[in-house]
Design a protein around this motif. Structure first.
Motif, PDB file in Angstrom:
ATOM      1  N   LEU A  99      19.374 -39.417 -24.648  1.00 37.92           N
ATOM      2  CA  LEU A  99      20.333 -40.492 -24.877  1.00 37.92           C
ATOM      3  C   LEU A  99      20.180 -41.578 -23.820  1.00 37.92           C
ATOM      4  CD1 LEU A  99      22.747 -41.632 -26.421  1.00 37.92           C
ATOM      5  CD2 LEU A  99      24.256 -40.238 -24.978  1.00 37.92           C
ATOM      6  N   THR A 100      19.813 -41.170 -22.606  1.00 40.76           N
ATOM      7  CA  THR A 100      19.606 -42.154 -21.536  1.00 40.76           C
ATOM      8  C   THR A 100      18.496 -43.127 -21.899  1.00 40.76           C
ATOM      9  OG1 THR A 100      20.320 -40.535 -19.881  1.00 40.76           O
ATOM     10  CG2 THR A 100      19.080 -42.447 -19.091  1.00 40.76           C
ATOM     11  N   ARG A 101      17.385 -42.605 -22.419  1.00 43.70           N
ATOM     12  CA  ARG A 101      16.285 -43.493 -22.828  1.00 43.70           C
ATOM     13  C   ARG A 101      16.710 -44.391 -23.984  1.00 43.70           C
ATOM     14  NH1 ARG A 101      11.000 -42.779 -21.034  1.00 43.70           N
ATOM     15  NH2 ARG A 101      10.780 -44.747 -22.123  1.00 43.70           N
ATOM     16  N   ARG A 102      17.490 -43.832 -24.890  1.00 44.50           N
ATOM     17  CA  ARG A 102      17.959 -44.641 -26.019  1.00 44.50           C
ATOM     18  C   ARG A 102      18.846 -45.777 -25.534  1.00 44.50           C
ATOM     19  NH1 ARG A 102      21.929 -42.650 -31.024  1.00 44.50           N
ATOM     20  NH2 ARG A 102      22.007 -44.702 -32.079  1.00 44.50           N
ATOM     21  N   VAL A 103      19.789 -45.478 -24.647  1.00 46.89           N
ATOM     22  CA  VAL A 103      20.695 -46.513 -24.139  1.00 46.89           C
ATOM     23  C   VAL A 103      19.930 -47.558 -23.337  1.00 46.89           C
ATOM     24  CG1 VAL A 103      22.658 -46.979 -22.619  1.00 46.89           C
ATOM     25  CG2 VAL A 103      22.697 -44.975 -24.125  1.00 46.89           C
ATOM     26  N   GLY A 104      18.968 -47.118 -22.524  1.00 44.85           N
ATOM     27  CA  GLY A 104      18.261 -48.047 -21.652  1.00 44.85           C
ATOM     28  C   GLY A 104      17.204 -48.873 -22.345  1.00 44.85           C
ATOM     29  N   ASP A 105      16.563 -48.313 -23.377  1.00 49.09           N
ATOM     30  CA  ASP A 105      15.457 -49.029 -24.033  1.00 49.09           C
ATOM     31  C   ASP A 105      15.915 -49.824 -25.248  1.00 49.09           C
ATOM     32  OD1 ASP A 105      13.712 -48.061 -22.174  1.00 49.09           O
ATOM     33  OD2 ASP A 105      12.930 -46.450 -23.429  1.00 49.09           O
ATOM     34  N   TRP A 106      16.588 -49.133 -26.174  1.00 45.31           N
ATOM     35  CA  TRP A 106      17.042 -49.808 -27.387  1.00 45.31           C
ATOM     36  C   TRP A 106      18.248 -49.064 -27.924  1.00 45.31           C
ATOM     37  CZ3 TRP A 106      15.094 -48.803 -32.911  1.00 45.31           C
ATOM     38  CH2 TRP A 106      15.754 -49.644 -33.815  1.00 45.31           C
ATOM     39  N   PHE A 107      19.412 -49.602 -27.674  1.00 43.13           N
ATOM     40  CA  PHE A 107      20.659 -48.970 -28.093  1.00 43.13           C
ATOM     41  C   PHE A 107      21.206 -49.752 -29.270  1.00 43.13           C
ATOM     42  CE2 PHE A 107      25.011 -47.235 -26.612  1.00 43.13           C
ATOM     43  CZ  PHE A 107      24.770 -46.044 -27.284  1.00 43.13           C
ATOM     44  N   ASP A 108      21.203 -49.108 -30.430  1.00 44.59           N
ATOM     45  CA  ASP A 108      21.626 -49.767 -31.658  1.00 44.59           C
ATOM     46  C   ASP A 108      22.154 -48.700 -32.606  1.00 44.59           C
ATOM     47  OD1 ASP A 108      21.967 -51.706 -33.708  1.00 44.59           O
ATOM     48  OD2 ASP A 108      20.221 -52.809 -32.998  1.00 44.59           O
ATOM     49  N   TYR A 134      26.474 -45.028 -30.338  1.00 45.84           N
ATOM     50  CA  TYR A 134      26.503 -46.490 -30.216  1.00 45.84           C
ATOM     51  C   TYR A 134      27.915 -47.018 -30.395  1.00 45.84           C
ATOM     52  CZ  TYR A 134      25.264 -51.396 -30.961  1.00 45.84           C
ATOM     53  OH  TYR A 134      25.171 -52.759 -30.849  1.00 45.84           O
ATOM     54  N   PHE A 135      28.622 -46.486 -31.393  1.00 40.30           N
ATOM     55  CA  PHE A 135      29.977 -46.949 -31.669  1.00 40.30           C
ATOM     56  C   PHE A 135      30.899 -46.731 -30.464  1.00 40.30           C
ATOM     57  CE2 PHE A 135      34.287 -46.008 -33.317  1.00 40.30           C
ATOM     58  CZ  PHE A 135      34.576 -47.247 -33.884  1.00 40.30           C
ATOM     59  N   LEU A 136      30.853 -45.579 -29.867  1.00 37.35           N
ATOM     60  CA  LEU A 136      31.758 -45.253 -28.771  1.00 37.35           C
ATOM     61  C   LEU A 136      31.345 -45.899 -27.451  1.00 37.35           C
ATOM     62  CD1 LEU A 136      32.364 -41.465 -29.532  1.00 37.35           C
ATOM     63  CD2 LEU A 136      33.921 -43.380 -29.984  1.00 37.35           C
ATOM     64  N   ILE A 137      30.050 -45.785 -27.128  1.00 39.04           N
ATOM     65  CA  ILE A 137      29.590 -46.281 -25.821  1.00 39.04           C
ATOM     66  C   ILE A 137      29.543 -47.802 -25.772  1.00 39.04           C
ATOM     67  CG2 ILE A 137      27.644 -46.307 -24.210  1.00 39.04           C
ATOM     68  CD1 ILE A 137      26.993 -43.474 -25.124  1.00 39.04           C
ATOM     69  N   HIS A 138      28.948 -48.404 -26.794  1.00 40.25           N
ATOM     70  CA  HIS A 138      28.738 -49.852 -26.755  1.00 40.25           C
ATOM     71  C   HIS A 138      30.048 -50.630 -26.856  1.00 40.25           C
ATOM     72  CE1 HIS A 138      26.623 -53.644 -27.231  1.00 40.25           C
ATOM     73  NE2 HIS A 138      27.323 -53.892 -28.328  1.00 40.25           N
ATOM     74  N   PHE A 139      30.914 -50.214 -27.777  1.00 41.05           N
ATOM     75  CA  PHE A 139      32.117 -51.015 -28.030  1.00 41.05           C
ATOM     76  C   PHE A 139      33.320 -50.627 -27.180  1.00 41.05           C
ATOM     77  CE2 PHE A 139      29.700 -51.198 -32.027  1.00 41.05           C
ATOM     78  CZ  PHE A 139      29.533 -52.573 -32.131  1.00 41.05           C
ATOM     79  N   PHE A 140      33.397 -49.381 -26.707  1.00 42.13           N
ATOM     80  CA  PHE A 140      34.608 -48.949 -26.011  1.00 42.13           C
ATOM     81  C   PHE A 140      34.378 -48.507 -24.567  1.00 42.13           C
ATOM     82  CE2 PHE A 140      35.436 -48.339 -30.564  1.00 42.13           C
ATOM     83  CZ  PHE A 140      36.586 -49.107 -30.702  1.00 42.13           C
ATOM     84  N   LEU A 141      33.261 -47.828 -24.288  1.00 39.13           N
ATOM     85  CA  LEU A 141      33.009 -47.408 -22.914  1.00 39.13           C
ATOM     86  C   LEU A 141      32.397 -48.523 -22.072  1.00 39.13           C
ATOM     87  CD1 LEU A 141      31.704 -43.734 -23.311  1.00 39.13           C
ATOM     88  CD2 LEU A 141      34.022 -44.556 -22.818  1.00 39.13           C
ATOM     89  N   ARG A 142      31.558 -49.324 -22.671  1.00 35.85           N
ATOM     90  CA  ARG A 142      30.910 -50.397 -21.897  1.00 35.85           C
ATOM     91  C   ARG A 142      31.914 -51.353 -21.264  1.00 35.85           C
ATOM     92  NH1 ARG A 142      25.543 -51.691 -22.114  1.00 35.85           N
ATOM     93  NH2 ARG A 142      25.188 -50.799 -24.188  1.00 35.85           N
ATOM     94  N   PRO A 143      32.948 -51.801 -21.966  1.00 41.87           N
ATOM     95  CA  PRO A 143      33.908 -52.718 -21.316  1.00 41.87           C
ATOM     96  C   PRO A 143      35.019 -52.000 -20.559  1.00 41.87           C
ATOM     97  CG  PRO A 143      34.442 -52.516 -23.638  1.00 41.87           C
ATOM     98  CD  PRO A 143      33.201 -51.686 -23.424  1.00 41.87           C
ATOM     99  N   LEU A 144      34.964 -50.664 -20.450  1.00 39.70           N
ATOM    100  CA  LEU A 144      36.060 -49.902 -19.849  1.00 39.70           C
ATOM    101  C   LEU A 144      36.414 -50.328 -18.419  1.00 39.70           C
ATOM    102  CD1 LEU A 144      38.032 -47.673 -20.594  1.00 39.70           C
ATOM    103  CD2 LEU A 144      36.411 -46.003 -19.651  1.00 39.70           C
ATOM    104  N   PRO A 145      35.435 -50.684 -17.573  1.00 40.12           N
ATOM    105  CA  PRO A 145      35.827 -51.131 -16.216  1.00 40.12           C
ATOM    106  C   PRO A 145      36.810 -52.290 -16.218  1.00 40.12           C
ATOM    107  CG  PRO A 145      33.475 -50.687 -16.284  1.00 40.12           C
ATOM    108  CD  PRO A 145      33.974 -50.590 -17.696  1.00 40.12           C
TER     109      PRO A 145
END
Length: 508
Positions: free
Chosen positions: A193-202, A316-327
Motif C-alpha cells: 500500500l505504501t508503494r501504491r500511495v507514493g507512486d500512483w494513488f487512485d 483511496y476513498f478513506l486515505i485520500h479524502f478523509f485522512l489526508r486533510p486530517l491534520p
C-alpha cells in the motif's frame, strides 16, 4: 467451374471446361502455361470451334497478367473495389506488408534513440505534477476555490495519464538501472500500500490496470473483447443516454474503471489457477459498480463487494479524502471540511478532464472497429493501431501535459513501450508513413474529438466498421473468448447491401 492451367511462357496445355471468369483467374493467384502447345482430346471440328475462343482467352489472360505485374504491391485486391464502400477504398490498394514493415522499423529506431533525455523529460513531468500537488494541498484549507480545485485535479490527472500510464507500460524499463528503477513497470505502484500511495494513488489498483489496459485493451483495440470499446458499453444503457453520458463524465473512474480493471485481474487469476467461472458470468460483461452489487446478489460474482472495497477503492476513498486533510482538524474543523470539499471537487475535475482526454482515443464515426482478433506486431496490428485510434493536436510542453500525452494515441498504440518523449519524436514520422501508404491518420483538436465521442455515447453516430472480407487472413488470430463478437452481431443485424456482400479477400 474448372480452371484453366497455364505455365508462362508458353501456351494452353489443357481445356476441359469453359475458361473461368477474370474474377476466378484472380483468385487462382496466377496463370500457368506450358510449352507443348494447345492440345485437345475431342474431335477436329471441336478444336476448330474452341481454338479461336481459347486463343483469345489466352491473349487476354497474358495481357491481364502483364498489367497486374505492373501494379503496386498492394493492388492485387482491385477487382473487388466495386464491393467496398467509398470511404474504405484505400484498403483495397494498400500495401499492408510494406506499411507494417516500415512502422516496425520506425519503432526499433525510436527505441534505440531513447536515453537520458527521456528520463529528464519524465522527471520534468513529475516535477510539474508535484507542483500541482503542492499548490492544491497547501491551499485546500481555504473555502473551495478554482485554484485549489484545478491544482488538485491536475495532480490526480497527471499521475494517472502520464506518470503511471507510461511507467506501467514499461516506457522507462530500458532506461532504469539498479537503485534508480522507481519508474520501472516491475516496481511502480505495486508490492505494498505504501508503494501504491507514493507512486500512483487512485481508484484503480495499479496491477489491475496493467492487466486490463496493457494486456486486454492494447491487443484487442476496438474489438468486442476490448474493455475500452465504449460503443459496446453504451449500447447496454437503459436510461437516457445523454444523462448516462454526463454521469460517466463525472464518475467513470470509480464507477467504471475501478471495477472493470479489477475484474480483468481476477479473471486472469482464476484462469491461472484453473478455476471455472461462476455459471452465468459473462467475461466480456462491462463490470460497473452496479454490476458488482448485482453479481453478488445473483451469486455469480468473481469477487465480493467487500473484497472490492477493501482492496481497491476503499483505501483511496478513506486515505485520500478523509485522512489526508486530517491534520487540519487540529487547527480548525472548518479547515478540515474545506479540505475534504476541495479534494472531492478536485476529483470531479480530474474525472471530467480524464473523460475528455481518454474517451476520444478510440471513439468516433471516423475511427474503425473490427470483428476479429489479430496477431500482435503483425502488419494488421500496426494498421489497427492507426485506424482504430485518433490523435489530438501535438507538440508543446503545456499542450502535451494538459492532454496527458494521450494526444499521441496512434503512436502509443503502434509502440506501447516507448517514453512520452519518444512519441513526440516519432509522431511526424508515423504520420508521414501513413500519408505514403494512403492510410487515414485521424487528428483533430480536443473539442472536435469530444463532439465525436458524444455522438457515439448518445447513439447519434456509429463507429466505422472495417470490412471483414478485406482482412489479411495470415494476421487473423482467434483469442478463444468463446463469444460472438459485438461487432459481428452488429454487422449481422444490419440490412444487407451490395457494398457488404463482397467475397473474402486476403490483402497483401
Amino acid at each position: 467451374m474448372a480452371s484453366v492451367s497455364f505455365a508462362a511462357p508458353g501456351v494452353l496445355t489443357e481445356v476441359r471446361q469453359p475458361v473461368p471468369t477474370a474474377l476466378h483467374q484472380q483468385r487462382a493467384g496466377h496463370l500457368q502455361v506450358s510449352d507443348r502447345g494447345w492440345q485437345s482430346t475431342g474431335a477436329r471440328h471441336d478444336r476448330d470451334i474452341w481454338a479461336p475462343l481459347v486463343t483469345g482467352c489466352l491473349v487476354g489472360a497474358r495481357v491481364a497478367q502483364r498489367r497486374r505485374s505492373q501494379k503496386p504491391p498492394g493492388a492485387g485486391a482491385a477487382t473487388v473495389s466495386e464491393s467496398v464502400n467509398p470511404e474504405d477504398q484505400w484498403i483495397v490498394d494498400l500495401d499492408l506488408q510494406g506499411f507494417g514493415r516500415e512502422m516496425a522499423e520506425l519503432g526499433h529506431r525510436l527505441r534505440a534513440e531513447q536515453g537520458q533525455a527521456d528520463l529528464d523529460h519524465l522527471q520534468r513531468v513529475v516535477f510539474w505534477s508535484d507542483v500541482c500537488a503542492f499548490v492544491g494541498l497547501a491551499t485546500m484549507w481555504l473555502s473551495p476555490n478554482l485554484l485549489t480545485v484545478m491544482a488538485l485535479g491536475l495532480w490526480t490527472h497527471s499521475r494517472w495519464t502520464m506518470v503511471a500510464h507510461h511507467s506501467i507500460h514499461g516506457g522507462y524499463n530500458r532506461l532504469s538501472r539498479k537503485g534508480h528503477d522507481r519508474y520501472s513497470s516491475r516496481k511502480f505502484g505495486v508490492g505494498s500500500l505504501t508503494r501504491r500511495v507514493g507512486d500512483w494513488f487512485d481508484w484503480m489498483l495499479p496491477e489491475a490496470w496493467s492487466v486490463y489496459h496493457n494486456q486486454g485493451h492494447h491487443y484487442r483495440v476496438n474489438e468486442s473483447a476490448d474493455p475500452d470499446f465504449f460503443e459496446k458499453y453504451t449500447r447496454t444503457w437503459v436510461l437516457n443516454k445523454d444523462f448516462m453520458t454526463v454521469l460517466s463524465m463525472l464518475f467513470f473512474k470509480w464507477a467504471f474503471a475501478a471495477p472493470n480493471t479489477y475484474k480483468a485481474m481476477k479473471l486472469q487469476e482464476l484462469k491461472k489457477a484453473g478455476k471455472q467461472l461462476p455459471e452465468g458470468f459473462d467475461p466480456q460483461m462491462t463490470m460497473t459498480i452496479f454490476q458488482v452489487f448485482r453479481m453478488e446478489r445473483l451469486g455469480q460474482g468473481i469477487f465480493s463487494v467487500w473484497e472490492f472495497f477493501v482492496r481497491v477503492i476503499g483505501p483511496y476513498f478513506l486515505i485520500h479524502f478523509f485522512l489526508r486533510p486530517l491534520p487540519l482538524m487540529l487547527i480548525n474543523p472548518a479547515f478540515y471540511w474545506n479540505g475534504v470539499a476541495n479534494l472531492f471537487l478536485g476529483e470531479l475535475v480530474a474525472n471530467i478532464h480524464g473523460f475528455i482526454v481518454t474517451t476520444f482515443n478510440h471513439t468516433g464515426d471516423d475511427v474503425y472497429c473490427f470483428q476479429r482478433g489479430c496477431r500482435p506486431n503483425s502488419p494488421t496490428f500496426y494498421l489497427r493501431a492507426v485506424i482504430g485510434s485518433a490523435n489530438c493536436c501535438t507538440g508543446g510542453e503545456l499542450n502535451d501535459f494538459m492532454h496527458g500525452y494521450l494526444n499521441y494515441q496512434i503512436e502509443h498504440h503502434l509502440w506501447p513501450d516507448l517514453s512520452m518523449l519518444a512519441y513526440r519524436r516519432g509522431q511526424p514520422q508515423a504520420k508521414a508513413i501513413c500519408e505514403k501508404y494512403g492510410v487515414p491518420y485521424v487528428q483533430d483538436n480536443v473539442f472536435a474529438r469530444l463532439g465525436k465521442v458524444l455522438g457515439i455515447f448518445t447513439g447519434r453516430a456509429q463507429m466505422r466498421q472495417f470490412p471483414d472480407h478485406l482482412e489479411r487472413e495470415a494476421d487473423m488470430m482467434d483469442w478463444k473468448d468463446g463469444k460472438e463478437s459485438f461487432n459481428a452481431q452488429r454487422q449481422r443485424a444490419r440490412p444487407s447491401s451490395s457494398t457488404e456482400q463482397g467475397s473474402r479477400l486476403v490483402t497483401s
